[in-house]
Design a protein around this motif. Sequence first.
Motif, PDB file in Angstrom:
ATOM      1  N   MET A   1       0.835  -1.192   0.000  1.00  0.00           N
ATOM      2  CA  MET A   1       0.000   0.000   0.000  1.00  0.00           C
ATOM      3  C   MET A   1       0.872   1.246   0.000  1.00  0.00           C
ATOM      4  O   MET A   1       1.857   1.317   0.738  1.00  0.00           O
ATOM      5  CB  MET A   1      -0.914   0.010   1.234  1.00  0.00           C
ATOM      6  CG  MET A   1      -1.864   1.194   1.288  1.00  0.00           C
ATOM      7  SD  MET A   1      -2.958   1.178   2.733  1.00  0.00           S
ATOM      8  CE  MET A   1      -1.760   1.524   4.038  1.00  0.00           C
ATOM      9  N   ARG A   2       0.531   2.208  -0.821  1.00  0.00           N
ATOM     10  CA  ARG A   2       1.291   3.455  -0.865  1.00  0.00           C
ATOM     11  C   ARG A   2       0.931   4.315   0.343  1.00  0.00           C
ATOM     12  O   ARG A   2      -0.230   4.598   0.604  1.00  0.00           O
ATOM     13  CB  ARG A   2       0.994   4.192  -2.176  1.00  0.00           C
ATOM     14  CG  ARG A   2       1.456   3.382  -3.377  1.00  0.00           C
ATOM     15  CD  ARG A   2       1.071   4.007  -4.707  1.00  0.00           C
ATOM     16  NE  ARG A   2       1.468   3.098  -5.782  1.00  0.00           N
ATOM     17  CZ  ARG A   2       0.685   2.145  -6.259  1.00  0.00           C
ATOM     18  NH1 ARG A   2      -0.551   2.006  -5.792  1.00  0.00           N
ATOM     19  NH2 ARG A   2       1.117   1.332  -7.200  1.00  0.00           N
ATOM     20  N   LYS A   3       1.932   4.739   1.060  1.00  0.00           N
ATOM     21  CA  LYS A   3       1.701   5.490   2.291  1.00  0.00           C
ATOM     22  C   LYS A   3       1.461   6.968   2.046  1.00  0.00           C
ATOM     23  O   LYS A   3       0.863   7.656   2.861  1.00  0.00           O
ATOM     24  CB  LYS A   3       2.916   5.321   3.226  1.00  0.00           C
ATOM     25  CG  LYS A   3       3.213   3.876   3.605  1.00  0.00           C
ATOM     26  CD  LYS A   3       2.072   3.231   4.372  1.00  0.00           C
ATOM     27  CE  LYS A   3       2.444   1.831   4.829  1.00  0.00           C
ATOM     28  NZ  LYS A   3       1.335   1.170   5.540  1.00  0.00           N
ATOM     29  N   HIS A   4       1.953   7.462   0.902  1.00  0.00           N
ATOM     30  CA  HIS A   4       1.846   8.897   0.661  1.00  0.00           C
ATOM     31  C   HIS A   4       1.814   9.150  -0.840  1.00  0.00           C
ATOM     32  O   HIS A   4       2.561   8.543  -1.600  1.00  0.00           O
ATOM     33  CB  HIS A   4       3.047   9.625   1.276  1.00  0.00           C
ATOM     34  CG  HIS A   4       2.990  11.112   1.105  1.00  0.00           C
ATOM     35  ND1 HIS A   4       2.146  11.920   1.828  1.00  0.00           N
ATOM     36  CD2 HIS A   4       3.680  11.928   0.269  1.00  0.00           C
ATOM     37  CE1 HIS A   4       2.318  13.174   1.454  1.00  0.00           C
ATOM     38  NE2 HIS A   4       3.237  13.214   0.510  1.00  0.00           N
ATOM     39  N   LEU A   5       0.902  10.016  -1.260  1.00  0.00           N
ATOM     40  CA  LEU A   5       0.784  10.344  -2.675  1.00  0.00           C
ATOM     41  C   LEU A   5       0.480  11.820  -2.807  1.00  0.00           C
ATOM     42  O   LEU A   5      -0.425  12.350  -2.154  1.00  0.00           O
ATOM     43  CB  LEU A   5      -0.332   9.519  -3.325  1.00  0.00           C
ATOM     44  CG  LEU A   5      -0.623   9.782  -4.801  1.00  0.00           C
ATOM     45  CD1 LEU A   5       0.582   9.391  -5.652  1.00  0.00           C
ATOM     46  CD2 LEU A   5      -1.858   9.010  -5.253  1.00  0.00           C
ATOM     47  N   GLU A   6       1.258  12.505  -3.642  1.00  0.00           N
ATOM     48  CA  GLU A   6       1.018  13.920  -3.936  1.00  0.00           C
ATOM     49  C   GLU A   6       0.532  14.063  -5.371  1.00  0.00           C
ATOM     50  O   GLU A   6       1.020  13.378  -6.266  1.00  0.00           O
ATOM     51  CB  GLU A   6       2.303  14.734  -3.780  1.00  0.00           C
ATOM     52  CG  GLU A   6       2.869  14.789  -2.378  1.00  0.00           C
ATOM     53  CD  GLU A   6       4.150  15.608  -2.351  1.00  0.00           C
ATOM     54  OE1 GLU A   6       4.067  16.849  -2.258  1.00  0.00           O
ATOM     55  OE2 GLU A   6       5.229  14.987  -2.454  1.00  0.00           O
TER      56      GLU A   6
END
Length: 324
Positions: A1-6
């Motif tokens: 799972m991606r923890k952070h996305l901008e």
Amino acid sequence: MRKHLEIFPVTGLPEVAAGDDLAALIAEGTDLRDGDVVSVTSKIVSKAEGRLTNGTRQEAIDAELVRVVAQRGETRIVQTRHGLVMAAAGTDTSNTTPGTVLLLPVDPDASARDLRTALKQRYDVNVGIVVTDTLGRPWRNGQTDLAIGAAGVRVMEDLRGTTDSHGNVLAVTEPALADEIAGASELVKGKADGVPVAVLRGMDDAVLPAGEHGPGARALVRDAEHDMFSLGTREAARAAVLDRQPPAGPREADPALWSGLLADVDGVRLEAADNGVTVFGDDPVTVGMVAERLAVLLHAEGYGVAVRPGPGSEATVTFGSRSR
């Protein structure tokens, strides 16, 4: 799972015209980094590639479609040469000179590959590219952006065979990653705001190594053989009556296919034999009506079908593999 996305928009881009260098416009408009995904609205790709035509929108749709999926009045849902099923073949008359129509890129995946290659060669940055367009969806109101072209990014995540948090094995889970990227990027883009490009940061795991472009968004197009909804409701009904193909070879049929056919019909019976069902009754009109209903049911299941009237009040419906 991606923890952070901008996700951030690339603002300040000029109006794009035929021959413009999209790689330069995008690279000079933002600070790209390795592992970024660049989401580009198809409209500016088409403009840069000179995909404008003179004439009416209906004429442009006629030129771009390969088949009509559904039509109500002048509104047409069609399949394009790209395999995409969309309203008006993706043509657009907004923000164009009156009397001109903007078409989709000839090959959106190739456009994405060219843009990715240019950014790497000239700016030494390895990014994924997703070319997006706005589509409606069956069973849902409103529209969302989907990927019609892609390069250097995994377009699907295959989670089949993995387990969920309860230990259950996932059997069919394949998120359409490129479509999710397109939808997410639209949150910071938009026609009204004039922002045709967005950058997603934090998806390094989805970006392929430099020089590997992947299968492109074409891999997201479901082929006709596996498309359970390849026609609109009205068009499917017309095809069942007007476009039936005769049987070309033996094929088994489950009698359950016509279960319930006689539920509201008196004085008619069916007799099944190899590759055929004979309809008997006292009233030839009713026999013909039941035979035609049976033929429609079999056509809907992918059978080649033929109806042959018999002596008196009798008709035989033969079935089998479709003609090739």
